[in-house]
Write a protein that holds these residues in place. Structure first.
Motif, PDB file in Angstrom:
ATOM      1  N   ALA A 133       2.220 -12.141   3.961  1.00  0.00           N
ATOM      2  CA  ALA A 133       2.349 -13.614   5.044  1.00  0.00           C
ATOM      3  C   ALA A 133       2.798 -14.982   3.536  1.00  0.00           C
ATOM      4  O   ALA A 133       3.821 -16.639   4.577  1.00  0.00           O
ATOM      5  CB  ALA A 133       1.095 -13.790   5.362  1.00  0.00           C
ATOM      6  N   THR A 134       1.499 -15.611   3.206  1.00  0.00           N
ATOM      7  CA  THR A 134       2.719 -16.363   1.999  1.00  0.00           C
ATOM      8  C   THR A 134       3.945 -16.381   1.600  1.00  0.00           C
ATOM      9  O   THR A 134       4.175 -18.101   1.441  1.00  0.00           O
ATOM     10  CB  THR A 134       1.568 -16.203   0.786  1.00  0.00           C
ATOM     11  N   ARG A 135       4.381 -15.349   1.160  1.00  0.00           N
ATOM     12  CA  ARG A 135       6.006 -15.993   0.565  1.00  0.00           C
ATOM     13  C   ARG A 135       5.977 -15.162   1.988  1.00  0.00           C
ATOM     14  O   ARG A 135       7.227 -17.025   1.664  1.00  0.00           O
ATOM     15  CB  ARG A 135       6.423 -14.467   0.031  1.00  0.00           C
ATOM     16  N   ALA A 231      11.949 -23.131  -5.092  1.00  0.00           N
ATOM     17  CA  ALA A 231      10.782 -22.908  -4.182  1.00  0.00           C
ATOM     18  C   ALA A 231      10.622 -21.191  -3.858  1.00  0.00           C
ATOM     19  O   ALA A 231      10.111 -20.643  -3.642  1.00  0.00           O
ATOM     20  CB  ALA A 231      10.929 -23.590  -2.910  1.00  0.00           C
ATOM     21  N   VAL A 232      11.973 -20.245  -3.391  1.00  0.00           N
ATOM     22  CA  VAL A 232      12.070 -19.065  -2.832  1.00  0.00           C
ATOM     23  C   VAL A 232      10.997 -18.753  -4.336  1.00  0.00           C
ATOM     24  O   VAL A 232      10.890 -17.396  -4.412  1.00  0.00           O
ATOM     25  CB  VAL A 232      13.498 -18.825  -2.336  1.00  0.00           C
ATOM     26  N   GLU A 233      11.718 -18.664  -5.473  1.00  0.00           N
ATOM     27  CA  GLU A 233      11.856 -17.837  -6.466  1.00  0.00           C
ATOM     28  C   GLU A 233      10.085 -18.133  -6.736  1.00  0.00           C
ATOM     29  O   GLU A 233      10.007 -16.667  -6.932  1.00  0.00           O
ATOM     30  CB  GLU A 233      12.030 -18.832  -8.068  1.00  0.00           C
ATOM     31  N   GLN A 234       9.306 -19.142  -6.849  1.00  0.00           N
ATOM     32  CA  GLN A 234       8.078 -19.704  -7.295  1.00  0.00           C
ATOM     33  C   GLN A 234       6.957 -18.146  -6.152  1.00  0.00           C
ATOM     34  O   GLN A 234       6.526 -17.877  -6.350  1.00  0.00           O
ATOM     35  CB  GLN A 234       8.029 -21.130  -7.505  1.00  0.00           C
ATOM     36  N   ALA A 235       8.050 -18.612  -4.685  1.00  0.00           N
ATOM     37  CA  ALA A 235       6.453 -18.088  -4.009  1.00  0.00           C
ATOM     38  C   ALA A 235       6.915 -16.381  -4.338  1.00  0.00           C
ATOM     39  O   ALA A 235       6.083 -15.755  -4.310  1.00  0.00           O
ATOM     40  CB  ALA A 235       7.815 -17.937  -2.678  1.00  0.00           C
ATOM     41  N   THR A 236       8.121 -15.589  -4.867  1.00  0.00           N
ATOM     42  CA  THR A 236       8.274 -14.794  -4.859  1.00  0.00           C
ATOM     43  C   THR A 236       7.158 -13.998  -6.474  1.00  0.00           C
ATOM     44  O   THR A 236       7.271 -13.172  -6.457  1.00  0.00           O
ATOM     45  CB  THR A 236       9.851 -14.340  -5.470  1.00  0.00           C
TER      46      THR A 236
END
Length: 254
Positions: A133-135, A231-236
């Motif tokens: 959910a966080t990602r 931001a997407v890479e950090q979330a991953t």
């Protein structure tokens, strides 16, 4: 998630399309010269030539303006359609991923026989669900921020282009009106012709200057895309770390 990052390149492509050549209307300042030269000393004929040129020029400007508006609308519609397709593909991918995750949960529930194992499985599922959910929230926020910023840039550029075109059209119309008025008032035709030519040239030069001053989307999009991708890479990375920790804790119970 890597496949999703690749799909976002479509939005970049849409931006590139929007940044392509803009159909700015132009009026050749020498267009009237031939007509004016051929009129000789016939004032009525000269004025008629000016009126005819003014009518054709106004029609040409209107046609170019309408085509520009139509192309701008079409580009925006295609961009929105691409984004909607991205949303649909992402939603479909998430649904399939959820189904696989639930299948894995079911198998873990079957393997858990002791209270400690059942508790570990429950904790694992809670941790994975929270990380997922966080990602997703982070990815959605990154995409929305990118799209909103892109839309704002598009709107800002369009406003500047519209203003430049309006100024150009106003200047050309004023030059034509003055030429007709001067001709009707008996001003020397050479003076009328030279004044009209100079005014049209000045209008075109200003349009070109205004056009060059407008920031291109090709300059705006890359930093926006870079921020989104980061931001997407950090979330991953954050998700993978949380998932690994959850798996480690689960394995300890079996």
């Amino acid at each position: 998630m890597k496949s999703y990052i690749k799909k976002t390149a479509v939005t970049f492509a849409a931006a590139a399309i929007l940044a392509s050549a803009m159909p700015f209307p132009e009026v050749a300042p020498t267009a009237y010269a031939a007509d004016a030269t051929s009129t000789g000393g016939n004032g009525a004929r000269s004025c008629a030539s000016i009126s005819e040129f003014a009518t054709k020029t106004s029609a040409r400007l209107t046609d170019r303006e309408e085509r520009y508006t139509a192309k701008s609308t079409d580009r925006l519609n295609r961009k929105n359609e691409r984004e909607q397709k991205q949303n649909d593909r992402l939603a479909d991918a998430r649904t399939k991923h959820d189904e696989r995750r639930l299948e894995k949960y079911s198998k873990l529930d079957e393997k858990a026989t002791t209270d400690a194992q059942k508790a570990a499985v429950a904790a694992y599922k809670t941790a994975i669900d929270a990380a997922k959910a966080t990602r997703r929230a982070a990815v959605d926020a990154a995409m929305n921020t990118f799209r909103n910023a892109l839309q704002a840039a598009i709107a800002n550029r369009k406003a500047k282009v519209d203003a430049a075109l309006t100024t150009f059209k106003t200047s050309v119309t004023a030059a034509l009106d003055k030429a007709k008025a001067d001709c009707a008032a008996g001003v020397d035709m050479k003076t009328v012709r030279n004044t009209l030519k100079a005014s049209l040239e000045a209008a075109r030069t200003k349009l070109q200057t205004d056009r060059k001053a407008i920031e291109k989307l090709g300059d705006v999009v890359p930093p926006l895309a870079k921020t989104r991708n980061a931001a997407v890479e950090q979330a991953t990375k954050t998700f993978k770390a949380a998932a690994e920790a959850a798996r480690t804790a689960l394995k300890a119970a079996f």
